[in-house]
Write an enzyme that holds these catalytic residues in place. Sequence first.
Site, short mmCIF file in Angstrom:
data_model
loop_
_atom_site.label_atom_id
_atom_site.label_comp_id
_atom_site.label_asym_id
_atom_site.label_seq_id
_atom_site.Cartn_x
_atom_site.Cartn_y
_atom_site.Cartn_z
N ASP A 273 0.87 -1.18 0.00
CA ASP A 273 0.00 0.00 0.00
C ASP A 273 0.90 1.22 0.00
O ASP A 273 1.66 1.43 0.95
CB ASP A 273 -0.90 -0.01 1.24
CG ASP A 273 -1.76 1.22 1.31
OD1 ASP A 273 -2.57 1.44 0.39
OD2 ASP A 273 -1.62 1.99 2.29
N GLU B 162 -1.91 -1.30 -5.83
CA GLU B 162 -3.12 -0.64 -6.30
C GLU B 162 -3.01 -0.36 -7.79
O GLU B 162 -1.93 -0.04 -8.28
CB GLU B 162 -3.28 0.72 -5.61
CG GLU B 162 -3.47 0.66 -4.13
CD GLU B 162 -3.47 2.06 -3.53
OE1 GLU B 162 -3.63 3.03 -4.30
OE2 GLU B 162 -3.31 2.17 -2.32
N CYS C 77 -11.71 -4.50 7.52
CA CYS C 77 -10.87 -5.22 8.48
C CYS C 77 -10.38 -6.50 7.83
O CYS C 77 -11.17 -7.26 7.28
CB CYS C 77 -11.68 -5.53 9.73
SG CYS C 77 -10.82 -6.63 10.85
N CYS D 85 -11.87 -9.90 9.90
CA CYS D 85 -13.25 -10.36 9.82
C CYS D 85 -13.98 -9.83 8.59
O CYS D 85 -15.10 -10.24 8.32
CB CYS D 85 -14.02 -9.97 11.09
SG CYS D 85 -14.20 -8.19 11.26
N CYS E 25 -11.05 -2.18 14.42
CA CYS E 25 -12.26 -2.80 13.89
C CYS E 25 -13.36 -2.75 14.94
O CYS E 25 -13.15 -3.11 16.09
CB CYS E 25 -11.97 -4.25 13.51
SG CYS E 25 -13.43 -5.09 12.91
N CYS F 24 -14.61 -6.93 15.36
CA CYS F 24 -13.79 -7.94 16.04
C CYS F 24 -12.72 -7.31 16.92
O CYS F 24 -11.94 -8.01 17.55
CB CYS F 24 -13.16 -8.90 15.04
SG CYS F 24 -11.76 -8.19 14.15
N ASP G 287 -2.23 1.35 7.46
CA ASP G 287 -1.63 1.10 6.14
C ASP G 287 -1.30 -0.38 5.96
O ASP G 287 -1.45 -0.94 4.87
CB ASP G 287 -0.36 1.95 5.98
CG ASP G 287 -0.69 3.44 5.90
OD1 ASP G 287 -1.81 3.76 5.45
OD2 ASP G 287 0.15 4.26 6.28
ZN ZN Z 1 -12.62 -7.04 12.37
#
Ligand code: ZN
Length: 486
Positions: free
Chosen positions: A228, A327, A400, A403, A419, A422, A429
């Site tokens: 990234d 990207e 995330c 999850c 997150c 979770c 990053d």
């Molecule tokens: Zn999560």
Amino acid sequence: MSRKYKITRVEITGATPYLGHDRNGAPIRTKDPEQVMAWLCGAWRFRFNQHRSNRCRYLIGTTGSTGLLEPIGSMDRRSNADTRHDHDWIGAVPDLILTSTWMMERKEWAAAVERRRTNREHGRKPGRMPGFKRLRQGRRFTCMSNRGKGYRVVKYSRKHAEAIIGGTDPRGWRDDGARYQIHIHFRLSRPVPESTSIHVDWTHRTISFTAPIEPHHHQPTGAMVGVDVGVVHEAALSDGRLLDLPGKRLRHIENRINGLQRAQARCVRESPYDNTRDYLRKGPSNRYLRLRKQINRLNACKTRIITDWQHKTSRRLVDDHDLIVMEALQPANMSRKPRPQADPDRPDHWLPNGRNAKRALNRGMREASLGRFRTMVEYKSHAAGITFLAVNPAYTSQTCHKCGHVAAENRESQAVFHCHACHWEGNADVNAAINILDKGLRLNDPSGRDTSETRNRSVGPCGGQTDRTAAPSRRGAIIMPGGSRQ
Ligand SMILES: [Zn+2]
């Protein structure tokens, strides 16, 4: 690929080169290196522009298949020999310097056609076609090697070498012999490669050796990585590493630039003019011009530090991995702009949203730098034969990786990702880099093909061992004789 060296001095040995006539008809014969180099650069530019004058552009308002073409110049089609005959001042120019103009002109024109097509495909402005070479663009010339006939390189010591170009005076101007040699001494800062041509930039006193790209032997490592690229950390890797530019050195240079710019502003303030524009138009002071030169030099230094870091880092990335996911480049019209914010108290008024001119400029520079890093990783991957994938970066920074929960609030700040589903917490990053790698793996694996990804035109394998043969080759693009302006 080319390698550049600093020219330390130039000397002429053997016969005295014949540089033509002055305005009274007296012959100019000199061994003064400044004059001889300026003469070679002038001859190169003259011949280059002769070739360029045959190129065509579309008449205004007519483009494409119905377009009418007109030449941009006088369509000078003379050969080297004819040009020498008609203009005796280039009679003594070495043949492989004159010949190189033909190759360089075609190369530059074809690159511009290609660049404009790519820009249009990505929704960017195509940009201008190149025109004639002007003197103010700098003095330069190229000399082809032609298996060692054009020039030779002699190494004298650990730090000192020279390139020797030989030439012959035309008949009638050979009283102290026919052959002369131009010795271009340069600082041997690294080994000279087996080159196909040399390029002398006499304005900046540099010499570059152009060599074909060496094939790179990649040792398989079995490692995969998602990258990234960002503003705070130049690159974040999916394995948790953060790669940063040498910030201390860059900040030091920026501080010095700021100081010089303040001094420049003082020059304007102490002058009788109200603004910089009037001040510059009426002739800036020597002090102002000196400051400008210093600022330009520091900016160039900054660019070199960044480019060097990017080359080394992308080389390491490619050497250490078998698959790299990054990207996809975004079309220009999709580039992020701060959304205008309405002022709640006053209708038809807008709150400041940080889009002033200076910021836009800085952002443009940063984005260009990030794009360059991505391009370096891409072409180095192709040269090494490893797989390079480009994915659509949409939502990679909000998802995330544990999850799969997607929400804008997940990103607590620029650096921290938290997150809400979770409760995983970590570097934002790195989280994005892991998501980019996941997207790339899903794309690469035909069984788990994500249809929403493949539908997007900008998403797709850009290279790699399996896809390279299938990719349409643009190398075979046909340039019309005389060159149509596309
Ligand atoms: Zn999560």
